[in-house]
Design a protein around this motif. Structure first.
Motif, PDB file in Angstrom:
ATOM      1  N   LEU A 219       0.971  -1.314   0.067  1.00 24.98           N
ATOM      2  CA  LEU A 219       0.065  -0.095   0.147  1.00 24.98           C
ATOM      3  C   LEU A 219       0.777   1.562   0.191  1.00 24.98           C
ATOM      4  N   ARG A 220       1.643   1.303   0.697  1.00 27.31           N
ATOM      5  CA  ARG A 220       2.640   2.230   0.605  1.00 27.31           C
ATOM      6  C   ARG A 220       3.020   2.209  -0.780  1.00 27.31           C
ATOM      7  N   ARG A 221       3.736   1.371  -1.784  1.00 21.82           N
ATOM      8  CA  ARG A 221       4.243   1.285  -2.880  1.00 21.82           C
ATOM      9  C   ARG A 221       3.307   2.320  -3.397  1.00 21.82           C
ATOM     10  N   MET A 222       2.320   1.801  -3.608  1.00 22.03           N
ATOM     11  CA  MET A 222       1.232   2.420  -4.411  1.00 22.03           C
ATOM     12  C   MET A 222       0.727   3.895  -3.857  1.00 22.03           C
ATOM     13  N   ILE A 223       0.704   3.370  -2.991  1.00 24.74           N
ATOM     14  CA  ILE A 223       0.265   5.478  -2.288  1.00 24.74           C
ATOM     15  C   ILE A 223       1.576   6.611  -2.708  1.00 24.74           C
ATOM     16  N   ARG A 224       2.693   6.301  -2.971  1.00 23.72           N
ATOM     17  CA  ARG A 224       3.953   6.941  -3.513  1.00 23.72           C
ATOM     18  C   ARG A 224       3.833   6.779  -4.859  1.00 23.72           C
ATOM     19  N   THR A 225       3.910   5.893  -5.260  1.00 27.86           N
ATOM     20  CA  THR A 225       4.269   5.871  -6.648  1.00 27.86           C
ATOM     21  C   THR A 225       2.304   6.050  -8.034  1.00 27.86           C
ATOM     22  N   ARG A 227       0.443   8.481  -6.346  1.00 29.43           N
ATOM     23  CA  ARG A 227       0.114   9.970  -5.805  1.00 29.43           C
ATOM     24  C   ARG A 227      -1.030   9.884  -4.813  1.00 29.43           C
ATOM     25  N   LEU A 228      -1.426   8.997  -4.360  1.00 26.86           N
ATOM     26  CA  LEU A 228      -2.797   8.247  -3.539  1.00 26.86           C
ATOM     27  C   LEU A 228      -2.901   9.826  -2.229  1.00 26.86           C
ATOM     28  N   LYS A 229      -3.391  10.691  -2.129  1.00 28.12           N
ATOM     29  CA  LYS A 229      -3.283  11.499  -1.157  1.00 28.12           C
ATOM     30  C   LYS A 229      -4.546  12.008  -0.118  1.00 28.12           C
ATOM     31  N   LYS A 230      -6.204  10.493  -0.360  1.00 30.51           N
ATOM     32  CA  LYS A 230      -6.951  10.670   0.022  1.00 30.51           C
ATOM     33  C   LYS A 230      -7.184   9.128   0.074  1.00 30.51           C
ATOM     34  N   VAL A 231      -7.303   8.901   1.069  1.00 30.54           N
ATOM     35  CA  VAL A 231      -7.901   7.857   1.976  1.00 30.54           C
ATOM     36  C   VAL A 231      -9.083   6.483   1.420  1.00 30.54           C
ATOM     37  N   TRP A 232      -9.903   7.681   0.848  1.00 31.31           N
ATOM     38  CA  TRP A 232     -11.423   6.851   0.466  1.00 31.31           C
ATOM     39  C   TRP A 232     -11.143   6.101  -0.785  1.00 31.31           C
ATOM     40  N   HIS A 233      -9.570   7.014  -2.041  1.00 30.23           N
ATOM     41  CA  HIS A 233      -9.245   6.899  -3.115  1.00 30.23           C
ATOM     42  C   HIS A 233      -8.688   5.977  -2.823  1.00 30.23           C
ATOM     43  N   ILE A 234      -7.678   5.796  -1.709  1.00 31.98           N
ATOM     44  CA  ILE A 234      -7.388   3.980  -1.994  1.00 31.98           C
ATOM     45  C   ILE A 234      -8.236   3.069  -1.576  1.00 31.98           C
ATOM     46  N   LEU A 235      -8.848   3.374  -0.457  1.00 29.74           N
ATOM     47  CA  LEU A 235      -9.817   2.119  -0.095  1.00 29.74           C
ATOM     48  C   LEU A 235     -10.780   2.125  -2.306  1.00 29.74           C
ATOM     49  N   ASP A 236     -11.523   3.079  -2.612  1.00 33.55           N
ATOM     50  CA  ASP A 236     -11.903   2.456  -3.520  1.00 33.55           C
ATOM     51  C   ASP A 236     -10.961   1.571  -4.726  1.00 33.55           C
ATOM     52  N   ILE A 237     -10.088   1.633  -4.638  1.00 32.88           N
ATOM     53  CA  ILE A 237      -8.886   1.374  -5.571  1.00 32.88           C
ATOM     54  C   ILE A 237      -8.837  -0.121  -5.718  1.00 32.88           C
ATOM     55  N   TYR A 238      -8.597  -0.203  -4.437  1.00 35.27           N
ATOM     56  CA  TYR A 238      -7.103  -1.040  -3.757  1.00 35.27           C
ATOM     57  C   TYR A 238      -7.626  -1.958  -2.302  1.00 35.27           C
ATOM     58  N   CYS A 244     -12.775   0.396   7.117  1.00 36.43           N
ATOM     59  CA  CYS A 244     -13.274  -0.090   8.869  1.00 36.43           C
ATOM     60  C   CYS A 244     -12.229   0.675  10.309  1.00 36.43           C
ATOM     61  N   ALA A 245     -13.485   0.690  11.433  1.00 35.72           N
ATOM     62  CA  ALA A 245     -12.792   1.909  12.005  1.00 35.72           C
ATOM     63  C   ALA A 245     -11.531   0.790  12.452  1.00 35.72           C
ATOM     64  N   TYR A 246     -10.468   0.178  11.916  1.00 40.42           N
ATOM     65  CA  TYR A 246      -8.973  -0.038  12.066  1.00 40.42           C
ATOM     66  C   TYR A 246      -8.048   0.777  10.682  1.00 40.42           C
ATOM     67  N   CYS A 247      -8.777   0.113   9.508  1.00 41.47           N
ATOM     68  CA  CYS A 247      -7.974   0.883   8.223  1.00 41.47           C
ATOM     69  C   CYS A 247      -8.483   2.428   8.473  1.00 41.47           C
ATOM     70  N   LYS A 248      -8.848   2.748   7.737  1.00 44.18           N
ATOM     71  CA  LYS A 248      -9.655   4.710   7.647  1.00 44.18           C
ATOM     72  C   LYS A 248      -8.171   4.910   8.669  1.00 44.18           C
ATOM     73  N   PRO A 249      -8.123   5.089  10.009  1.00 42.72           N
ATOM     74  CA  PRO A 249      -7.048   6.259  10.807  1.00 42.72           C
ATOM     75  C   PRO A 249      -6.263   5.456  10.731  1.00 42.72           C
ATOM     76  N   ALA A 250      -5.493   4.005  10.264  1.00 42.69           N
ATOM     77  CA  ALA A 250      -4.760   3.333   9.768  1.00 42.69           C
ATOM     78  C   ALA A 250      -3.605   4.091   8.458  1.00 42.69           C
ATOM     79  N   LEU A 251      -4.912   3.795   7.372  1.00 42.95           N
ATOM     80  CA  LEU A 251      -4.334   4.282   5.995  1.00 42.95           C
ATOM     81  C   LEU A 251      -4.115   6.171   6.850  1.00 42.95           C
TER      82      LEU A 251
END
Length: 538
Positions: A219-225, A227-238, A244-251
């Motif tokens: 996930l870190r590599r995909m965020i960097r390469t 250029r994902l800067k929104k939690v919802w974008h990461i959740l929608d794509i990957y 959930c209550a764990y991964c949203k603050p973690a992201l």
């Protein structure tokens, strides 16, 4: 052609991914020469978990009073609601709240369009061995039957992947066929097929959480390469699109750690404490803990705290175990006014962040002191305060081995002795006591601080979300940590320190910024005000 969740077809905009695959198959067939392929529409289905409650709907959930008949079951105490809609002895729609265990069975029944016997209205509760979608009969079904309705993967395709590509886990079947990558309802059936074909199911390494199949590093590599800067974008794509209550603050933390503050924080994904910069208490009030670097304060600061406590009728002022003062029982709407009156920096007592540095009096006053623990502790705290971490970080600096500030049971500790410092990591004194491991022994306070900074940033980049340093050090191993921090190459040290410096430059005092400019008008207000509650109930 147009395909996608925003496409309107025969007056319907599905807003779901599954119809996209149905549309895509027709498009692909047409492009490759099958002119007879026609898209007739899809059966809508969605399964979510909202605040821990399962919610599922499929098919036509708006009944026609003249054509349709509904079967209802409701148990308010158990938080369960179920509804099936029939038309001409066929199931056409389903709503499940609180218990979605039969979701796949109902979805397949709707898709197949077969007549069902509903005279006794037991379809809601019974699971006959020959019911479509029943896990118990999955191997008796024809290979052409669809198992994953979202992607359109058949039983035969899953068996072929298991046998031909040696898939041994649900994750491996997903990688080969994409089954379970939609709503995930079919995961149980895929597991049953795996068990029937291979005799067992391989336990697979979990990703960040069940919402993702990817590890933190991926996930870190995909965020960097990308250029994902929104939690919802990461959740929608990957992810699963919900989180959930764990991964949203973690992201949210992961995005902050990757971009080092060079992004607009997705505040909605944070826990309430981070959204209002105060620690919520069991009665709904909050506690305010101003920062007192190294446990050192002044008469002026004490006077401000006393004045604020009286002005806002604070029920309790308490000395914390971290050598700070805690104002307990503060109303949410009073938070920005209290911060403004205090004029002090947030102690981040509410966040997964740097909490404090506890110190002894060191050489300033103690007759046993061998090192200047107060100045060093204040420098350590000033250098790291305001930075978010995988879990809370507590630190301690003591001026001699008598260890009056308990540095050896802190996340990061510095122990002074005659002629040098010992830097320790991974200590804890909570529900389990753990003595910290020695990271290094150095001669000067500058070297000790740099060693602490190297470990701090290394932990930020490699710790799992909510993993305290005492678990992190055990998992990774102190030898590996030492090799990749204080014994690392000059280039690697510079990389860690430069990342830390950049993140620190972006850090702000939220009490000052948001007391004057809230993120939104209701940030420090209750959505239902006390004076309105009675009217709403009536």
């Amino acid at each position: 052609f147009a395909v996608g969740e925003c496409v309107e077809h025969k007056g319907v905009v599905y807003g779901l991914v599954a119809p996209l695959y149905d549309q895509g198959k027709v498009l692909a067939a047409t492009i490759t020469g099958n002119k007879g392929a026609v898209y007739e529409g899809s059966v809508s289905a969605a399964k979510l978990k909202v605040m821990g409650i399962e919610v599922f709907s499929a098919g036509n959930i708006k009944e026609d009073g003249e054509k349709d008949e509904a079967v209802l079951y409701a148990d308010p105490l158990a938080g369960i609601y179920k509804k099936l809609i029939f038309r001409e002895d066929r199931l056409i729609g389903s709503i499940l709240i609180g218990d979605a265990s039969n979701a796949n069975r109902f979805l397949e029944t709707i898709r197949l369009g077969k007549k069902v016997d509903r005279k006794n209205h037991n379809l809601l509760f019974e699971k006959p061995s020959n019911a479509p979608g029943s896990a118990s009969d999955v191997m008796s079904r024809p290979d052409s039957d669809t198992i994953c309705g979202c992607i359109g993967v058949s039983k035969g395709q899953i068996i072929e992947a298991i046998q031909g590509k040696n898939c041994k886990s649900v994750g491996e079947v997903k990688a080969c066929t994409k089954a379970t990558s939609g709503c995930g309802t079919c995961a149980g059936l895929v597991k049953d097929i795996l068990t029937a074909v291979t005799g067992s199911v391989k336990e697979e390494k979990r990703g960040m959480c069940p919402c993702f199949t990817y590890t933190k590093e991926e996930l870190r590599r995909m965020i960097r390469t990308q250029r994902l800067k929104k939690v919802w974008h990461i959740l929608d794509i990957y992810g699963n699109g919900v989180g959930c209550a764990y991964c949203k603050p973690a992201l949210s933390f992961l995005v902050d750690e990757v971009w080092l503050g060079d992004h607009a924080e997705d505040r909605a994904q944070r826990f309430i404490n981070d959204r209002v910069h105060a620690n919520i208490q069991k009665d709904g009030t909050f506690s305010v803990v101003p920062r007192m670097r190294g446990g050192v304060t002044t008469p002026a600061e004490l006077r401000k705290i006393a004045d604020v406590a009286e002005k806002y009728n604070v029920p309790m002022v308490k000395v914390t175990g971290s050598q700070r003062l805690d104002l307990l029982g503060v109303k949410k709407e009073d938070l920005p006014k209290i911060w403004k009156d205090l004029g002090m920096t947030s102690g981040f007592a509410y966040a997964k962040a740097v909490r404090m540095v506890k110190t002894c009096v060191g050489t300033d006053f103690c007759r046993y002191g061998t090192q200047d623990s107060i100045a060093t502790g204040i420098k350590l705290e000033e250098s790291l305060e305001g930075l978010y971490t995988p879990a809370k970080v507590k630190m301690g600096v003591v001026g001699c081995p008598r260890n009056c500030a308990e540095a050896t049971v802190k996340d990061i500790g510095m122990v002074g002795f005659e002629g040098g410092w010992q830097v320790v990591i991974g200590g804890g004194a909570g529900k389990a006591v753990r003595a910290a491991d020695i990271l290094c022994t150095v001669k000067t306070s500058e070297e000790a601080l740099e060693s602490a900074f190297l470990f701090f940033q290394y932990y930020r980049e490699n710790g799992e979300y909510l993993e305290r340093t005492y678990d992190f050090v055990v998992r990774v191993g102190v030898e590996k940590i030492r090799k990749e921090t204080v014994l690392a190459s000059k280039e690697e040290k510079e990389r860690l320190l430069s990342h830390l410096k950049k993140a620190k430059e972006k850090a702000v005092n939220p009490w000052k910024v948001e007391s004057e400019n809230p993120k939104h008008p209701m940030q420090f207000q209750n959505y239902v005000l006390p004076k309105d509650r009675e009217a709403l109930i009536l």
